[in-house]
Design a protein around this motif. Sequence first.
Motif, mmCIF file in Angstrom:
data_model
loop_
_atom_site.group_PDB
_atom_site.id
_atom_site.type_symbol
_atom_site.label_atom_id
_atom_site.label_comp_id
_atom_site.label_asym_id
_atom_site.label_seq_id
_atom_site.Cartn_x
_atom_site.Cartn_y
_atom_site.Cartn_z
ATOM 1 N N ARG A 1 0.840 -1.205 0.000
ATOM 2 C CA ARG A 1 0.000 0.000 0.000
ATOM 3 C C ARG A 1 0.873 1.253 0.000
ATOM 4 O O ARG A 1 0.553 2.255 -0.653
ATOM 5 N N PHE A 2 1.983 1.210 0.740
ATOM 6 C CA PHE A 2 2.933 2.332 0.746
ATOM 7 C C PHE A 2 3.402 2.629 -0.678
ATOM 8 O O PHE A 2 3.394 3.786 -1.119
ATOM 9 N N ILE A 3 3.797 1.593 -1.404
ATOM 10 C CA ILE A 3 4.241 1.765 -2.788
ATOM 11 C C ILE A 3 3.101 2.307 -3.652
ATOM 12 O O ILE A 3 3.284 3.229 -4.457
ATOM 13 N N GLN A 4 1.924 1.743 -3.467
ATOM 14 C CA GLN A 4 0.758 2.147 -4.255
ATOM 15 C C GLN A 4 0.441 3.628 -4.068
ATOM 16 O O GLN A 4 0.270 4.369 -5.047
ATOM 17 N N ILE A 5 0.386 4.086 -2.825
ATOM 18 C CA ILE A 5 0.025 5.481 -2.553
ATOM 19 C C ILE A 5 1.124 6.427 -3.039
ATOM 20 O O ILE A 5 0.848 7.488 -3.608
ATOM 21 N N LEU A 6 2.380 6.039 -2.838
ATOM 22 C CA LEU A 6 3.500 6.861 -3.301
ATOM 23 C C LEU A 6 3.444 7.053 -4.812
ATOM 24 O O LEU A 6 3.530 8.183 -5.315
#
Length: 209
Positions: free
Chosen positions: A102-107
């Motif tokens: 999710r961190f990668i997705q939002i970034l």
Amino acid sequence: MSLLLENQFLELPNANEIVTKSFLESVSHLPSFFDCLGSKVFAPIKSDINGNITKIRAVYDSDPVKYETLQKILQAEKDMYGSEWPKAGATLALMWLKRGLRFIQILLQSLVDGERDENNPNYIRVNITKAYEQALKKYHGWIVQKIFKAALLAAPYKSDFLKSLSKGQAVVEEDCLANIRQFLVNFSTTVDAIYDMYTAMNAELDYTV
């Protein structure tokens, strides 16, 4: 070729059936994403993702038929661990892995949406901060949050980050962002489906580390 486009996630024919084998193949390339962020300060997140992938793979390899989908893993472990579930086995590993995803997705979504510090448009601190605060911060205690603040200060320039994603090739920014948009289609669908699965099975935990 972009690091992301080389490692596309498969389209989900059914969000209720995420095939474990193809998921592990796709996700195994993502730890290198954190190398693109430049600083060794991001190494703990990379290591955490690697470790959780390894734990899920070990469970899958023990019985590929039984654990054919991520949903089957969670259901089998729920039956197996009883009151210790979901804080056990591959269920716990996937719980933390999905937060890293999710961190990668939002970034990445923040980048392609054009969110930026108008005073420093070539910084990606705004994007990384948003991703951290929405995906990880509430699960981290004070010490881990301090580590992240150090990582934030070490964040690369957007131009350097996009160049790293393009494996060191000089690329037009819009072309790189177009590649990210293409990657996000199936990646976001997969991450969202995993979150939905945890909600549906009441498998989410909010403890901090």
